[in-house]
Structures are given as C-alpha cells and as structure tokens.
Motif scaffolding. Structure first.
Motif, PDB file in Angstrom:
ATOM      1  N   ASP A  72       0.839  -1.210   0.000  1.00 42.87           N
ATOM      2  CA  ASP A  72       0.000   0.000   0.000  1.00 42.87           C
ATOM      3  C   ASP A  72       0.871   1.256   0.000  1.00 42.87           C
ATOM      4  N   ILE A  73       2.053   1.150   0.573  1.00 45.48           N
ATOM      5  CA  ILE A  73       2.996   2.271   0.618  1.00 45.48           C
ATOM      6  C   ILE A  73       4.409   1.698   0.652  1.00 45.48           C
ATOM      7  N   VAL A  74       5.343   2.410   0.032  1.00 37.94           N
ATOM      8  CA  VAL A  74       6.718   1.932  -0.075  1.00 37.94           C
ATOM      9  C   VAL A  74       7.659   2.903   0.631  1.00 37.94           C
ATOM     10  N   VAL A  75       8.558   2.359   1.451  1.00 39.91           N
ATOM     11  CA  VAL A  75       9.599   3.149   2.104  1.00 39.91           C
ATOM     12  C   VAL A  75      10.937   2.729   1.513  1.00 39.91           C
ATOM     13  N   SER A  76      11.627   3.670   0.883  1.00 40.44           N
ATOM     14  CA  SER A  76      12.926   3.344   0.307  1.00 40.44           C
ATOM     15  C   SER A  76      14.036   3.841   1.225  1.00 40.44           C
ATOM     16  N   MET A  77      14.795   2.890   1.781  1.00 42.81           N
ATOM     17  CA  MET A  77      15.943   3.208   2.613  1.00 42.81           C
ATOM     18  C   MET A  77      17.239   2.860   1.878  1.00 42.81           C
ATOM     19  N   LEU A  78      17.151   2.874   0.558  1.00 43.72           N
ATOM     20  CA  LEU A  78      18.307   2.596  -0.289  1.00 43.72           C
ATOM     21  C   LEU A  78      19.213   3.814  -0.368  1.00 43.72           C
ATOM     22  N   PRO A  79      20.437   3.654  -0.871  1.00 45.84           N
ATOM     23  CA  PRO A  79      21.254   4.833  -1.185  1.00 45.84           C
ATOM     24  C   PRO A  79      20.486   5.739  -2.149  1.00 45.84           C
ATOM     25  N   ALA A  80      20.694   7.033  -2.041  1.00 44.07           N
ATOM     26  CA  ALA A  80      19.877   8.026  -2.746  1.00 44.07           C
ATOM     27  C   ALA A  80      19.770   7.770  -4.243  1.00 44.07           C
ATOM     28  N   ARG A  81      20.879   7.349  -4.856  1.00 47.62           N
ATOM     29  CA  ARG A  81      20.884   7.203  -6.317  1.00 47.62           C
ATOM     30  C   ARG A  81      19.998   6.061  -6.803  1.00 47.62           C
ATOM     31  N   PHE A  82      19.521   5.202  -5.894  1.00 46.97           N
ATOM     32  CA  PHE A  82      18.705   4.063  -6.292  1.00 46.97           C
ATOM     33  C   PHE A  82      17.198   4.296  -6.115  1.00 46.97           C
ATOM     34  N   HIS A  83      16.822   5.440  -5.545  1.00 45.59           N
ATOM     35  CA  HIS A  83      15.398   5.687  -5.270  1.00 45.59           C
ATOM     36  C   HIS A  83      14.553   5.783  -6.531  1.00 45.59           C
ATOM     37  N   ILE A  84      15.131   6.309  -7.583  1.00 47.58           N
ATOM     38  CA  ILE A  84      14.320   6.733  -8.724  1.00 47.58           C
ATOM     39  C   ILE A  84      13.575   5.579  -9.382  1.00 47.58           C
ATOM     40  N   GLU A  85      14.215   4.405  -9.505  1.00 48.91           N
ATOM     41  CA  GLU A  85      13.518   3.271 -10.117  1.00 48.91           C
ATOM     42  C   GLU A  85      12.324   2.840  -9.271  1.00 48.91           C
ATOM     43  N   VAL A  86      12.499   2.891  -7.970  1.00 45.61           N
ATOM     44  CA  VAL A  86      11.396   2.567  -7.057  1.00 45.61           C
ATOM     45  C   VAL A  86      10.278   3.601  -7.219  1.00 45.61           C
ATOM     46  N   ALA A  87      10.659   4.869  -7.280  1.00 41.02           N
ATOM     47  CA  ALA A  87       9.667   5.944  -7.383  1.00 41.02           C
ATOM     48  C   ALA A  87       8.868   5.850  -8.684  1.00 41.02           C
ATOM     49  N   LYS A  88       9.539   5.517  -9.774  1.00 42.03           N
ATOM     50  CA  LYS A  88       8.841   5.371 -11.061  1.00 42.03           C
ATOM     51  C   LYS A  88       7.795   4.263 -10.984  1.00 42.03           C
ATOM     52  N   LYS A  95       1.205   3.817  -5.936  1.00 42.45           N
ATOM     53  CA  LYS A  95       1.583   3.608  -4.538  1.00 42.45           C
ATOM     54  C   LYS A  95       2.250   4.858  -3.968  1.00 42.45           C
ATOM     55  N   HIS A  96       1.941   5.195  -2.721  1.00 36.73           N
ATOM     56  CA  HIS A  96       2.642   6.269  -2.020  1.00 36.73           C
ATOM     57  C   HIS A  96       4.083   5.829  -1.735  1.00 36.73           C
ATOM     58  N   MET A  97       4.968   6.819  -1.517  1.00 36.03           N
ATOM     59  CA  MET A  97       6.377   6.493  -1.260  1.00 36.03           C
ATOM     60  C   MET A  97       6.986   7.502  -0.292  1.00 36.03           C
ATOM     61  N   VAL A  98       7.897   7.020   0.556  1.00 37.85           N
ATOM     62  CA  VAL A  98       8.600   7.881   1.522  1.00 37.85           C
ATOM     63  C   VAL A  98      10.092   7.580   1.449  1.00 37.85           C
ATOM     64  N   THR A  99      10.914   8.627   1.423  1.00 35.55           N
ATOM     65  CA  THR A  99      12.370   8.475   1.514  1.00 35.55           C
ATOM     66  C   THR A  99      12.937   9.572   2.401  1.00 35.55           C
ATOM     67  N   ALA A 100      14.166   9.354   2.868  1.00 41.34           N
ATOM     68  CA  ALA A 100      14.842  10.360   3.684  1.00 41.34           C
ATOM     69  C   ALA A 100      15.815  11.199   2.854  1.00 41.34           C
ATOM     70  N   SER A 101      15.928  10.901   1.574  1.00 38.60           N
ATOM     71  CA  SER A 101      16.968  11.524   0.741  1.00 38.60           C
ATOM     72  C   SER A 101      16.506  12.825   0.095  1.00 38.60           C
ATOM     73  N   TYR A 102      17.497  13.591  -0.384  1.00 33.53           N
ATOM     74  CA  TYR A 102      17.212  14.831  -1.085  1.00 33.53           C
ATOM     75  C   TYR A 102      16.410  14.571  -2.353  1.00 33.53           C
ATOM     76  N   VAL A 103      15.577  15.541  -2.732  1.00 32.59           N
ATOM     77  CA  VAL A 103      14.818  15.458  -3.971  1.00 32.59           C
ATOM     78  C   VAL A 103      15.777  15.679  -5.145  1.00 32.59           C
ATOM     79  N   SER A 104      15.922  14.681  -5.983  1.00 26.41           N
ATOM     80  CA  SER A 104      16.761  14.790  -7.172  1.00 26.41           C
ATOM     81  C   SER A 104      15.933  15.369  -8.317  1.00 26.41           C
ATOM     82  N   PRO A 105      16.578  15.893  -9.360  1.00 26.30           N
ATOM     83  CA  PRO A 105      15.820  16.369 -10.528  1.00 26.30           C
ATOM     84  C   PRO A 105      14.940  15.273 -11.126  1.00 26.30           C
ATOM     85  N   GLU A 106      15.458  14.021 -11.107  1.00 26.35           N
ATOM     86  CA  GLU A 106      14.681  12.909 -11.642  1.00 26.35           C
ATOM     87  C   GLU A 106      13.439  12.644 -10.790  1.00 26.35           C
ATOM     88  N   MET A 107      13.579  12.783  -9.473  1.00 31.12           N
ATOM     89  CA  MET A 107      12.437  12.603  -8.588  1.00 31.12           C
ATOM     90  C   MET A 107      11.426  13.736  -8.802  1.00 31.12           C
TER      91      MET A 107
END
Length: 454
Positions: A72-88, A95-107
C-alpha cells in the motif's frame, strides 16, 4: 492488513522498523522488508508475526515491481541514487512512497504524475534533511505569525560520537556512510549569504573557513559550509533574508587536520591509483609527496605542509597509523578517496560499546516593532547501542511517522514534496518529543552574523 514495503535494511532502518512493528497490531500493519542481504533483514524483524523478510534486488525489474505491486505504501531506505527506479514504479502502480533523501531532478520530474494519481512522494524526512526542515519551519512560521520579519537563519547538523565514546584525538568516528564523510564538500563551491552579501568557498578552502558555536552541556563545536545554503531560500520563504548559512558540525580542530588530506589530494575520487592493491599505507602517503633519496615520508610531509612536530595535528596523523609500512591497502584499482576511507576505518569505526550523537543547531534572527531579536535552538540525541543509534533514531522515526500518517490520510497533499507544511511537521515534531527528540530554545540578544562587530 495494510501492507508496508521497506526496501533496504541498512544502519538507519532499525528504529524505523521497531516503530512500525510496535504499531503493527493497533494499526493493522504488515511489514515486508526487502534487501539483497536476507539475513540483515531477518535480524531487524526477528520472529515478529506481522513482518517478513524477502530477497529484493532493486535492479531486478520483475521482483521489484512485484514487491511494490503488493504494497500500500513503499519506504525506500536505499542509497539516494537508487530511489528513482522505485519511485517510477510507485507512480506507475499507484503507490505512495517515503524516503529520507534529497529530492533529485529525476524525482522532481515525477511530481505531475504523482499529483494526477493523488499520490504522496515524501522526501527529505530524515534528520538532515528532515528534522532540520520541520524544526526550522515551525519556528519561522511562529515568528511570522506574531509579526516578525526574518533577517537571519543559520542551521547546522553533525553526526558525531557521544561524549562517553569520544576517545581519539580527532573527536570523531564514523556514525554513517564513511564514503560520504571522505568526499564531503566536493561537487561544487559552497555558497551562502552573510549580511546581504553572497559568499563563496571553493573546496580547497572549505575546511579552513570554519566558525565556532557552543551548545549548553556539550561544549564547543566548529562548522563548515554546506555546498548550497541557498537551495531552500525560497522554499523556507526567506527571499529577503540578509544571512542564510547552512553547514556541518564537527568538534573544534577536526577541519584543520582534515584539510591536510584535501590539500594533498587524498580525498579525490576521480581516478584510480596504479597497483593500489599492493601499496602499504606508507606508500600511499608517499605517492603524494616529492621524491627525496634521503628524507623520510614523515619529514617530507611535515615540510610540505609546514607542520611543527609539537603541533596537535601531527599527533592526529600519527594516531591514524598512516605511516605504517606493513599495513596493506588491499584494494584493486582504488581511488585516493577509497584508500583514505580504508585507512580511516581502522581508527574511526565504532567499537561495540560505542554510542553516537546527533547534534543540530538553529539560529533565528528577526525584526519586530523596530527591534531585533534572536532565538537559538538546539537538539542533541544520544544513541542507545550499535543497533539503535542516534542516527537510526533521527532518520528512521520521522520516516516511519510520515509513512503511518500517509496511510491514515493525515498527510494528503499529493506530489513530490518535503516536510515544510504544518500538516506534516506539527504532528511529527510533537510525536518525536515522546521519543526524546526535542529542541531546547532560548532567546538571546541579537548579535547578527558576527558577534565581534557588536
């Protein structure tokens, strides 16, 4: 049950999972932890009936998509550069998503798609970024509400070793990703505002332009500038502010000693060292010094950087055992930064009984009714042990709280966002206080950027 997928079971995930597992019965939650290292994931959830661990390779499209589809919701605790595939995948699958990392241009590019589906993609909700955003906005909004005009904002954070575990001359140990520590400050000139003037510090000068600050009961610290203090100027509503400065905290004296590695080029991560695998630590240091058939490596280094033998900086270098001719680097085709990290991990890895410490400091200056005022606010959090560290606590708890708030529709604003609205920061900061994560505020005379001018 409501299904939460947590991807990654690294050092910052322990407190996040404990929070969600403790709430799992009352909130009807089932948590799946996906990681390449199945044993690490299993260790964090134990035998809890409302959780399971799975092997998950974020680069395996099939398994990644299947895991996200079932949540129902995804939490990505991966290194920042790996978030984008999960977010896509999250946007594609709704699905909703939560991360602790900075917002990248791709995000950020996913914002429109997320909004069209009513999805929350919450980023920057760890400690820094995260608690810094929320605690700063709470005070800034309060000052504005009472008619104040912000003229100064400074914010500093440090991941350090707790006082009882501070037993080396550097007053430092690795409490998070060592690579990020070694390469800190690279990738762009630091820029900030001081008394209405734009200031710039190139990397080669960064660690010699430090400033001091004091925190009650914890003594004196030094800070060096972050790469871009102006990144959040408009976001925080500080377009007319005179001073805006964000930085990283260390104990006094760290930066002057660290600058030796920067000056010699040992933090460079852009090329590899030939035959690095067979190098000794001494060979590595010597590789950056001039040739001499007579002078020792120690003498050449002291002469090149004008270090007196009774300088505490010299003792700090000796303590790291960097002149050892017997210790081997043992890394193939390694960059200077990778070799330096290997050397430092010998001395700066936390011992089993060591505890870490997170320190955060904000300074707010404002005008009201023709007078100037200042509020100083600081937060100190100490780790419990090697699993439930201060870093894990301050990163993981806000992530977990935001995740549950989104599930419970208490956070509903869709799109790619960071935690700067009252909808987000008020309840999370209030709940963090119950876990001992709180700020101590005090009003002090307004001194501006430089107290010596007053």
């Amino acid at each position: 049950m409501r299904k939460i997928l947590v991807i990654g079971s690294g050092k910052s995930t322990s407190s996040l999972l404990k929070y969600l597992l403790d709430k799992s019965a009352s909130e009807n939650l089932f948590i799946t932890v996906g990681d390449l290292n199945l044993n690490a994931a299993k260790k964090l959830i134990g035998n809890h009936k409302n959780a399971k661990a799975i092997v998950l390779d974020v680069f395996d499209d099939t398994s990644r998509t299947e895991a996200i589809k079932n949540a129902d919701i995804v939490v990505s605790m991966l290194p920042a550069r790996f978030h984008i595939e999960v977010a896509k995948d999250c946007v594609l699958l709704g699905k909703h998503m939560v991360t602790a990392s900075y917002v990248s241009p791709e995000m950020q590019a996913l914002d429109e798609g997320a909004k069209s589906k009513g999805l929350v993609l919450m980023n920057e909700i760890g400690v820094d970024p995260g608690i810094d955003h929320m605690s700063a906005m709470q005070v800034l909004d309060r000052i504005r509400k009472h008619g104040g005009k912000i003229i100064l904002f400074e914010s500093f954070t440090g991941g350090l070793v707790a006082p009882e575990s501070d037993n080396n001359l550097w007053n430092y140990k690795f409490t998070w990703n060592p690579r990020n520590v070694v390469t800190a400050g690279q990738g762009g000139t630091a820029k900030f505002l001081q008394e209405g003037t734009y200031k710039y510090i190139p990397y080669n000068r960064l660690f010699r332009r430090t400033e001091f600050l004091d925190i009650d009961n914890y003594g004196r610290f030094e800070v060096y500038a972050n790469r871009d203090s102006l990144k959040y100027q408009s976001v925080y509503g500080l377009d007319n502010v005179k001073t805006l400065y964000r930085g990283t905290m260390r104990r006094v004296g760290f930066s002057r000693a660290w600058n030796i590695f920067v000056t010699l080029g040992m933090t460079d991560d852009s090329y590899t060292i030939d035959d690095s695998e067979n190098m000794s630590y001494r060979d590595f240091i010597n590789a950056f010094l001039t040739y001499s058939p007579f002078d020792s490596v120690e003498l050449k280094l002291r002469h090149a950087l004008k270090i007196d033998q009774d300088d505490i900086v010299w003792d700090k270098l000796i303590e790291l055992d960097i002149f050892n001719a017997e210790k081997k680097v043992g890394l193939k085709k390694a960059t200077p930064a990778q070799i330096l990290q290997k050397i430092l991990m010998d001395s700066w890895t936390l011992d089993p009984n060591d505890k870490d410490m997170i320190v955060m400091y904000h300074k707010f200056g404002y005008e009201k009714d023709g007078k100037k005022y200042q509020i100083d606010a600081n937060m100190v959090v100490l780790g419990e042990d090697q699993t439930y560290t201060a870093m894990a606590k301050t990163v993981g708890l806000p992530v977990a709280m935001a995740t549950l708030a989104i599930l419970n529709r208490k956070i509903t604003s869709p799109g790619v966002q960071i935690p700067i609205t009252k909808e987000v920061y008020e309840p999370i900061l209030k709940e963090l206080e119950t876990f001992g994560v709180s700020f101590h505020e005090k009003e002090v005379p307004y001194l501006g950027y430089n107290p010596l001018n007053n």
